[in-house]
Write a protein that holds these residues in place. Structure first.
Motif, PDB file in Angstrom:
ATOM      1  N   SER A  58     -16.568  -3.314  -1.743  1.00  0.00           N
ATOM      2  CA  SER A  58     -15.685  -4.452  -2.013  1.00  0.00           C
ATOM      3  C   SER A  58     -14.216  -4.058  -2.140  1.00  0.00           C
ATOM      4  N   HIS A  59     -13.912  -2.772  -1.992  1.00  0.00           N
ATOM      5  CA  HIS A  59     -12.529  -2.307  -2.110  1.00  0.00           C
ATOM      6  C   HIS A  59     -12.097  -1.506  -0.886  1.00  0.00           C
ATOM      7  N   THR A  60     -12.378  -2.048   0.281  1.00  0.00           N
ATOM      8  CA  THR A  60     -11.929  -1.401   1.514  1.00  0.00           C
ATOM      9  C   THR A  60     -10.425  -1.606   1.665  1.00  0.00           C
ATOM     10  N   LEU A  61      -9.836  -0.832   2.532  1.00  0.00           N
ATOM     11  CA  LEU A  61      -8.406  -0.981   2.793  1.00  0.00           C
ATOM     12  C   LEU A  61      -8.096  -2.398   3.270  1.00  0.00           C
ATOM     13  N   GLU A  62      -8.935  -2.903   4.147  1.00  0.00           N
ATOM     14  CA  GLU A  62      -8.711  -4.242   4.677  1.00  0.00           C
ATOM     15  C   GLU A  62      -8.754  -5.297   3.567  1.00  0.00           C
ATOM     16  N   ARG A  63      -9.733  -5.165   2.675  1.00  0.00           N
ATOM     17  CA  ARG A  63      -9.859  -6.143   1.583  1.00  0.00           C
ATOM     18  C   ARG A  63      -8.692  -6.040   0.617  1.00  0.00           C
ATOM     19  N   GLU A  64      -8.234  -4.850   0.341  1.00  0.00           N
ATOM     20  CA  GLU A  64      -7.087  -4.693  -0.558  1.00  0.00           C
ATOM     21  C   GLU A  64      -5.813  -5.264   0.068  1.00  0.00           C
ATOM     22  N   ILE A  65      -5.658  -5.106   1.375  1.00  0.00           N
ATOM     23  CA  ILE A  65      -4.508  -5.711   2.065  1.00  0.00           C
ATOM     24  C   ILE A  65      -4.575  -7.228   1.924  1.00  0.00           C
ATOM     25  N   GLU A  66      -5.764  -7.799   2.104  1.00  0.00           N
ATOM     26  CA  GLU A  66      -5.930  -9.248   1.942  1.00  0.00           C
ATOM     27  C   GLU A  66      -5.563  -9.684   0.524  1.00  0.00           C
ATOM     28  N   ARG A  67      -5.995  -8.930  -0.476  1.00  0.00           N
ATOM     29  CA  ARG A  67      -5.698  -9.288  -1.869  1.00  0.00           C
ATOM     30  C   ARG A  67      -4.198  -9.254  -2.144  1.00  0.00           C
ATOM     31  N   VAL A  68      -3.526  -8.233  -1.624  1.00  0.00           N
ATOM     32  CA  VAL A  68      -2.078  -8.143  -1.830  1.00  0.00           C
ATOM     33  C   VAL A  68      -1.374  -9.293  -1.117  1.00  0.00           C
ATOM     34  N   ALA A  69      -1.788  -9.587   0.104  1.00  0.00           N
ATOM     35  CA  ALA A  69      -1.176 -10.680   0.859  1.00  0.00           C
ATOM     36  C   ALA A  69      -1.395 -12.013   0.129  1.00  0.00           C
ATOM     37  N   GLU A  70      -2.593 -12.257  -0.364  1.00  0.00           N
ATOM     38  CA  GLU A  70      -2.867 -13.488  -1.115  1.00  0.00           C
ATOM     39  C   GLU A  70      -1.966 -13.586  -2.349  1.00  0.00           C
ATOM     40  N   PHE A  71      -1.836 -12.465  -3.043  1.00  0.00           N
ATOM     41  CA  PHE A  71      -0.987 -12.441  -4.245  1.00  0.00           C
ATOM     42  C   PHE A  71       0.469 -12.747  -3.882  1.00  0.00           C
ATOM     43  N   MET A  72       0.953 -12.135  -2.827  1.00  0.00           N
ATOM     44  CA  MET A  72       2.351 -12.330  -2.429  1.00  0.00           C
ATOM     45  C   MET A  72       2.596 -13.765  -1.965  1.00  0.00           C
ATOM     46  N   LEU A  73       1.636 -14.382  -1.327  1.00  0.00           N
ATOM     47  CA  LEU A  73       1.799 -15.758  -0.868  1.00  0.00           C
ATOM     48  C   LEU A  73       1.798 -16.741  -2.030  1.00  0.00           C
ATOM     49  N   GLN A  74       1.163 -16.372  -3.129  1.00  0.00           N
ATOM     50  CA  GLN A  74       1.119 -17.238  -4.305  1.00  0.00           C
ATOM     51  C   GLN A  74       2.405 -17.155  -5.122  1.00  0.00           C
ATOM     52  N   SER A  75       3.157 -16.093  -4.974  1.00  0.00           N
ATOM     53  CA  SER A  75       4.376 -15.896  -5.777  1.00  0.00           C
ATOM     54  C   SER A  75       5.526 -16.717  -5.290  1.00  0.00           C
TER      55      SER A  75
END
Length: 75
Positions: A58-75
């Motif tokens: 659940s912590h692949t590079l791809e998934r972590e990139i998605e999490r960061v992108a989601e966080f940045m879009l919410q800010s």
């Protein structure tokens, strides 16, 4: 295959949740006890291995990139 994890509960390590057996920092006795528990308890070893594999999946590079992108879009 795999290796169960015994680690000190410092920094971001507790974020692995039940994927590791955590011990207090600086306590060699607690670390030794935890390693002995893992060595003598097959069910604990299996639980740690399964939780570790799930955490890694659940912590692949791809998934972590998605999490960061989601966080940045919410800010």
């Amino acid at each position: 295959s795999g290796i169960p994890v015994v680690a000190t509960a410092v920094g971001g390590v507790p974020a692995v949740g039940d994927a590791a057996l955590l011990v207090p920092p600086g306590s060699a006795e607690a670390a030794a006890d935890a390693v002995a528990r893992v060595a003598s308890d097959a069910a604990l070893r299996q639980r740690l291995l399964e939780a570790g594999f799930e955490h890694a999946r659940s912590h692949t590079l791809e998934r972590e990139i998605e999490r960061v992108a989601e966080f940045m879009l919410q800010s």
